[in-house]
Design an enzyme around this catalytic site. Sequence first.
Site, PDB file in Angstrom:
ATOM      1  N   LYS A  23      41.204 -56.522  27.137  1.00  0.00           N
ATOM      2  CA  LYS A  23      40.345 -57.196  28.116  1.00  0.00           C
ATOM      3  C   LYS A  23      39.657 -56.208  29.065  1.00  0.00           C
ATOM      4  O   LYS A  23      40.030 -55.037  29.147  1.00  0.00           O
ATOM      5  CB  LYS A  23      41.186 -58.209  28.899  1.00  0.00           C
TER       6      LYS A  23
ATOM      7  N   TYR B 192      37.522 -69.644  24.853  1.00  0.00           N
ATOM      8  CA  TYR B 192      38.512 -70.250  25.747  1.00  0.00           C
ATOM      9  C   TYR B 192      38.261 -71.741  25.943  1.00  0.00           C
ATOM     10  O   TYR B 192      38.663 -72.308  26.961  1.00  0.00           O
ATOM     11  CB  TYR B 192      38.539 -69.509  27.082  1.00  0.00           C
TER      12      TYR B 192
ATOM     13  N   PHE C  29      40.965 -72.448  36.470  1.00  0.00           N
ATOM     14  CA  PHE C  29      40.585 -71.034  36.405  1.00  0.00           C
ATOM     15  C   PHE C  29      39.562 -70.733  35.318  1.00  0.00           C
ATOM     16  O   PHE C  29      39.229 -69.571  35.087  1.00  0.00           O
ATOM     17  CB  PHE C  29      41.823 -70.146  36.224  1.00  0.00           C
TER      18      PHE C  29
ATOM     19  N   ARG D 282      52.753 -61.186  20.287  1.00  0.00           N
ATOM     20  CA  ARG D 282      53.069 -61.915  21.534  1.00  0.00           C
ATOM     21  C   ARG D 282      54.247 -61.242  22.248  1.00  0.00           C
ATOM     22  O   ARG D 282      54.245 -61.136  23.472  1.00  0.00           O
ATOM     23  CB  ARG D 282      53.393 -63.391  21.242  1.00  0.00           C
TER      24      ARG D 282
ATOM     25  N   THR E 263      52.360 -63.973  30.096  1.00  0.00           N
ATOM     26  CA  THR E 263      51.001 -64.084  30.633  1.00  0.00           C
ATOM     27  C   THR E 263      50.904 -63.466  32.030  1.00  0.00           C
ATOM     28  O   THR E 263      49.973 -62.712  32.320  1.00  0.00           O
ATOM     29  CB  THR E 263      50.587 -65.569  30.707  1.00  0.00           C
TER      30      THR E 263
ATOM     31  N   ARG F  10      51.783 -55.905  29.023  1.00  0.00           N
ATOM     32  CA  ARG F  10      51.422 -56.502  30.322  1.00  0.00           C
ATOM     33  C   ARG F  10      52.297 -55.962  31.456  1.00  0.00           C
ATOM     34  O   ARG F  10      51.809 -55.770  32.578  1.00  0.00           O
ATOM     35  CB  ARG F  10      51.469 -58.028  30.229  1.00  0.00           C
TER      36      ARG F  10
ATOM     37  N   ASN G 270      45.051 -59.607  32.793  1.00  0.00           N
ATOM     38  CA  ASN G 270      46.321 -59.279  32.141  1.00  0.00           C
ATOM     39  C   ASN G 270      46.156 -58.478  30.857  1.00  0.00           C
ATOM     40  O   ASN G 270      46.994 -58.536  29.961  1.00  0.00           O
ATOM     41  CB  ASN G 270      47.172 -60.542  31.954  1.00  0.00           C
TER      42      ASN G 270
ATOM     43  N   HIS H  70      44.765 -60.126  25.036  1.00  0.00           N
ATOM     44  CA  HIS H  70      44.921 -61.461  24.453  1.00  0.00           C
ATOM     45  C   HIS H  70      45.521 -61.309  23.067  1.00  0.00           C
ATOM     46  O   HIS H  70      45.194 -60.359  22.351  1.00  0.00           O
ATOM     47  CB  HIS H  70      43.562 -62.161  24.310  1.00  0.00           C
TER      48      HIS H  70
ATOM     49  N   GLU I 179      40.161 -67.532  15.384  1.00  0.00           N
ATOM     50  CA  GLU I 179      39.692 -66.506  16.332  1.00  0.00           C
ATOM     51  C   GLU I 179      39.137 -65.289  15.598  1.00  0.00           C
ATOM     52  O   GLU I 179      38.100 -64.739  15.994  1.00  0.00           O
ATOM     53  CB  GLU I 179      40.838 -66.113  17.273  1.00  0.00           C
TER      54      GLU I 179
HETATM   55  P1  GTP Z   1      45.857 -65.196  26.057  1.00  0.00           P
HETATM   56  O1  GTP Z   1      46.500 -64.368  24.989  1.00  0.00           O
HETATM   57  O2  GTP Z   1      44.778 -64.457  26.796  1.00  0.00           O
HETATM   58  O3  GTP Z   1      45.419 -66.546  25.553  1.00  0.00           O
HETATM   59  O4  GTP Z   1      47.007 -65.388  27.120  1.00  0.00           O
HETATM   60  P2  GTP Z   1      48.225 -66.392  27.085  1.00  0.00           P
HETATM   61  O5  GTP Z   1      48.268 -67.148  25.800  1.00  0.00           O
HETATM   62  O6  GTP Z   1      49.431 -65.599  27.485  1.00  0.00           O
HETATM   63  O7  GTP Z   1      47.849 -67.379  28.279  1.00  0.00           O
HETATM   64  P3  GTP Z   1      47.023 -68.758  28.252  1.00  0.00           P
HETATM   65  O8  GTP Z   1      46.487 -69.028  26.887  1.00  0.00           O
HETATM   66  O9  GTP Z   1      47.862 -69.776  28.918  1.00  0.00           O
HETATM   67  O10 GTP Z   1      45.818 -68.405  29.245  1.00  0.00           O
HETATM   68  C1  GTP Z   1      44.687 -67.722  28.738  1.00  0.00           C
HETATM   69  C2  GTP Z   1      44.250 -66.700  29.730  1.00  0.00           C
HETATM   70  O11 GTP Z   1      43.747 -67.355  30.890  1.00  0.00           O
HETATM   71  C3  GTP Z   1      45.339 -65.778  30.281  1.00  0.00           C
HETATM   72  O12 GTP Z   1      45.618 -64.672  29.466  1.00  0.00           O
HETATM   73  C4  GTP Z   1      44.737 -65.335  31.594  1.00  0.00           C
HETATM   74  O13 GTP Z   1      43.810 -64.266  31.401  1.00  0.00           O
HETATM   75  C5  GTP Z   1      43.989 -66.578  32.034  1.00  0.00           C
HETATM   76  N1  GTP Z   1      44.799 -67.338  32.974  1.00  0.00           N
HETATM   77  C6  GTP Z   1      45.896 -68.095  32.711  1.00  0.00           C
HETATM   78  N2  GTP Z   1      46.380 -68.645  33.835  1.00  0.00           N
HETATM   79  C7  GTP Z   1      45.572 -68.209  34.841  1.00  0.00           C
HETATM   80  C8  GTP Z   1      45.537 -68.419  36.247  1.00  0.00           C
HETATM   81  O14 GTP Z   1      46.373 -69.118  36.827  1.00  0.00           O
HETATM   82  N3  GTP Z   1      44.530 -67.797  36.938  1.00  0.00           N
HETATM   83  C9  GTP Z   1      43.590 -67.026  36.322  1.00  0.00           C
HETATM   84  N4  GTP Z   1      42.624 -66.447  37.040  1.00  0.00           N
HETATM   85  N5  GTP Z   1      43.586 -66.811  35.005  1.00  0.00           N
HETATM   86  C10 GTP Z   1      44.555 -67.379  34.276  1.00  0.00           C
HETATM   87 MG    MG Z   2      46.619 -68.182  24.983  1.00  0.00          MG
END
Ligand code: GTP
Ligand code: MG
Length: 139
Positions: free
Chosen positions: A10, A50, A58, A86, A92, A103, A113, A116, A127
Amino acid sequence: MTERTFSIIKPDATQRNLTGAINAMIEAAGLRIVAQRRILMTKEQAEDFYDVHRERPFYGELVEFMTSAPVVVQVLEGPNAVVRYREVMGATNPADAAEGTIRKAHALSVGENSVHGSDSLENAKIEIAQFFDEGDIVG
Ligand code: GTP
Ligand code: MG
């Protein structure tokens, strides 16, 4: 089973020159980078990618962040690649991420973070197809 998963390094990570450090952690975990490209995501690409988070508070911030600087999109291959990556990424929210994860080592916040990774084999296929032609993946 040998699988493929989709990864994004990212903007927070590319801006801090962490692409190589993150790739080293990916490779050390036994995952092979079988396709990789640095791109500046368009707003449309980030919104589509997304889409599942469209209703989340968010979402706007997330799309803004993902288009704010270049990302590196990747296909990773290896045994149980989806689950393995993962594990390597960590939670996350970096505050919850285990020692030794990407992370924990590099992420700045729950939003910024660093990486992805696909959350299922089904989503990995979808994807990967959003960013790569099959012929550009050399396993
Ligand atoms: P990804 O691999 O990026 O999909 O991460 P994840 O699967 O661990 O998390 P999730 O799919 O729940 O959320 C997708 C992405 O949204 C996260 O990786 C973050 O970059 C962002 N995100 C999630 N929660 C928050 C939040 O509370 N605030 C903000 N600003 N971003 C968030
Ligand atoms: Mg995710």
